[in-house]
Design an enzyme around this catalytic site. Structure first.
Site, PDB file in Angstrom:
ATOM      1  N   LYS A  23       0.595  -1.210  -0.012  1.00  0.00           N
ATOM      2  CA  LYS A  23       0.127  -0.107  -0.148  1.00  0.00           C
ATOM      3  C   LYS A  23       0.948   1.438  -0.042  1.00  0.00           C
ATOM      4  CE  LYS A  23      -4.235  -2.077   1.496  1.00  0.00           C
ATOM      5  NZ  LYS A  23      -3.686  -3.629   1.416  1.00  0.00           N
TER       6      LYS A  23
HETATM    7  C1  LIG Z   1      -4.426  -4.640   0.795  1.00  0.00           C
HETATM    8  C2  LIG Z   1      -3.639  -5.935   0.477  1.00  0.00           C
HETATM    9  C3  LIG Z   1      -3.863  -6.875  -0.388  1.00  0.00           C
HETATM   10  C4  LIG Z   1      -5.044  -6.853  -1.229  1.00  0.00           C
HETATM   11  O1  LIG Z   1      -5.015  -5.802  -2.276  1.00  0.00           O
HETATM   12  P1  LIG Z   1      -6.561  -5.045  -2.727  1.00  0.00           P
HETATM   13  O2  LIG Z   1      -5.926  -4.187  -3.624  1.00  0.00           O
HETATM   14  O3  LIG Z   1      -7.294  -4.744  -1.836  1.00  0.00           O
HETATM   15  O4  LIG Z   1      -6.967  -6.345  -3.649  1.00  0.00           O
HETATM   16  C5  LIG Z   1      -3.073  -7.964  -0.502  1.00  0.00           C
HETATM   17  N1  LIG Z   1      -1.980  -8.038   0.222  1.00  0.00           N
HETATM   18  C6  LIG Z   1      -1.517  -7.373   1.193  1.00  0.00           C
HETATM   19  C7  LIG Z   1      -0.545  -7.536   2.072  1.00  0.00           C
HETATM   20  C8  LIG Z   1      -2.484  -6.089   1.471  1.00  0.00           C
HETATM   21  O5  LIG Z   1      -2.073  -5.364   2.290  1.00  0.00           O
END
Ligand SMILES: *Cc1c(COP(=O)(O)O)cnc(C)c1O
Length: 486
Positions: A106
């Site tokens: 993120k």
């Molecule tokens: C948020 C997240 C995801 C999922 O990503 P999306 O864009 O919500 O599909 C997968 N793995 C981790 C570690 C995340 O923090």
């Protein structure tokens, strides 16, 4: 550039307003009316930063000085200048998205969002401060805090479920520095925290609280187009890496497997493809919460099922918001249909897409799921066979990528997106490799470092020794009260 709501094709805003608003007034998500043209071959020759400027700039042309914003967002914040390196491991290539300031994927988007938001504020002549409210199950909270800390004209408040995040994740949040940040535990689970945040928005008028704080409310959630756009870059970056290693020739198709929750990450891959990148199949990997697996395989989205708590908590989700954008694109912009389906999801918890739409989705996507036991076996197997240590979310992706290769076998290279550092989930990762005693996650981190030889990321090392600055715990019905006092 004009953006419209996925639920209404008669109302347009420009890209700066789309970033500022996050959600369209009718509850839909903003999508560009027409995708920009990009010179793909030229982009593939660029540095990652220049790729980001070109791609984000093309999607958000109403926000000026993109070059400057991208450099400010990323310079010195990631472990490497290429931001998102790729590593060949076994038959796959791993795209490491976790080399940023909080060791979660993120970061790629949440380093950029504050820059986009403050620039959009200036363009629109908005002089109020913005208050970002976020409920988090762990990763988003810290990435958002790090991104927005000490950003002028913005405050951020993060709510997390008391006892509901890993000890490492808690330590990351409660030690956060910055004069504009607030972090608070809520007695309840993630849904309670999220509902509390939604209630605060609902009780506001035009995004303003009735008393106390006079900021304009906003969120750092992945429904914002300003969070989605920066994620497209790393698909181009991965493709460029395969080219420069001689694994593919220009134009060859590459498959990507994405551990999926809210469908933002994988949708960015779909947009990369629509912008002209030669993407083959997008493989959607889920954990035991396999709503998306069922949807892609049957065309029926059914959220009427229990939410399972898994070792990959960032994917524990039953309503994947960004799927709405896919429905829009794949139906060629049929806002009436999207609006109808989302209405059904809201009122009945289920919808079915028309047959032609299901087939169109299946030509672009393939889906599979993997339970906790297999994810942990996969961590052990990948470590033993390839010497590569991955986290629980990445392991889910790896296992489903193997299923794809076994069942489809199209001979194309497969890139597995790695979304978190294994050190963010030390208990689950270490117990995949050996039997674990006690529950001190920081000791487990040290042990994981001994076993793997891979260094603990700087932002996580010594976290247990940093002072705790945010130790409030409140009942869930006092969240509004808390916010008015910020
Ligand atoms: C948020 C997240 C995801 C999922 O990503 P999306 O864009 O919500 O599909 C997968 N793995 C981790 C570690 C995340 O923090």
């Amino acid at each position: 550039m004009e953006y419209l709501s996925t639920r209404n094709n008669k109302f347009f805003v420009d890209s700066a307003q789309a970033v500022l608003s996050g959600l369209a007034p009718d509850g839909g998500l903003y999508v560009p009316r027409k995708l920009p043209e990009i010179d793909v071959e030229a982009v593939l020759k660029m540095s990652t930063m220049d790729m980001a400027c070109t791609i984000i700039g093309a999607l958000l042309p109403d926000i000026p000085d993109m070059d400057e914003l991208v450099r400010r967002a990323y310079t010195g914040k990631f472990e490497t200048e290429e931001l998102t390196p790729t590593v060949p491991a076994g038959n796959f290539t791993v795209l490491e998205l976790f080399r940023g300031p909080t060791s979660a994927f993120k970061d790629v988007a949440l380093c950029m969002l504050p820059q986009l938001l403050t620039a959009a504020k200036t363009v629109k002549g908005m002089d109020e401060d913005i208050l970002i409210l976020t409920a988090t199950s762990g990763d988003t909270g810290k990435a958002a805090l790090a991104g927005f800390a000490d950003v002028e004209g913005v405050k951020i408040c993060v709510f997390y479920p008391h006892g509901g995040v890993s000890k490492v994740q808690r330590a990351q949040m409660v030690t956060q520095e910055g004069r504009n940040v607030a972090v608070c535990a809520v007695e309840g689970n993630f849904d309670d925290a999220q509902t509390g945040v939604k209630n605060i928005f609902a009780s506001s008028i035009n995004g303003r609280l009735l008393r106390g704080n006079r900021c304009r409310l906003s969120t750092a959630n992945s429904i914002n187009i300003g969070r989605l756009a920066p994620q497209i870059t790393y698909y181009f970056k991965a493709y460029a890496d395969l080219l420069s290693r001689g694994q593919i020739a220009m134009g060859d198709k590459v498959n990507f497997c994405v551990p999926t929750g809210n469908f933002g990450d994988i949708l960015a891959g779909y947009l990369a493809k629509k912008l002209g990148l030669p993407v083959g199949t997008l493989v959607c990997a889920s954990n035991a919460n396999n709503v998306l697996t069922d949807f892609i395989n049957t065309g029926v989205y059914d959220r009427r099922r229990p939410l399972h708590k898994t070792v990959s908590p960032s994917m524990d989700i039953l309503v994947s918001s960004n799927l709405e954008r896919l429905l829009y694109f794949i139906s060629d912009g049929d806002t009436e249909l999207v609006s109808k389906l989302m209405g059904q999801l809201n009122s009945e918890g289920i919808y079915a897409v028309p047959r032609a739409l299901r087939q169109a989705i299946q030509t672009e996507f393939w889906a599979g799921c993997c339970d906790d036991a297999r994810a942990q076996q996969t961590i052990a197997k990948v470590f033993k066979d390839c010497g590569y240590l991955c986290d629980t979310h990445t392991a889910t992706g790896w296992a489903v990528a193997e299923d794809y290769v076994n069942q489809v076998n199209d001979g194309r290279p497969m890139v597995v997106l790695s979304t978190a550092s294994p050190y963010k989930f030390p208990a689950a990762v270490l117990s995949s490799l050996e039997s674990v005693e006690g529950n001190d996650e920081f000791k487990q981190m040290e042990r994981l470092q001994e076993v793997s030889g891979m260094p603990i990321p700087k932002n996580l090392a010594g976290l247990d020794k940093k002072p705790e600055r945010h130790t409030n715990v409140i009942p869930k019905d006092q969240m509004l009260e808390y916010v008015t006092r910020l």
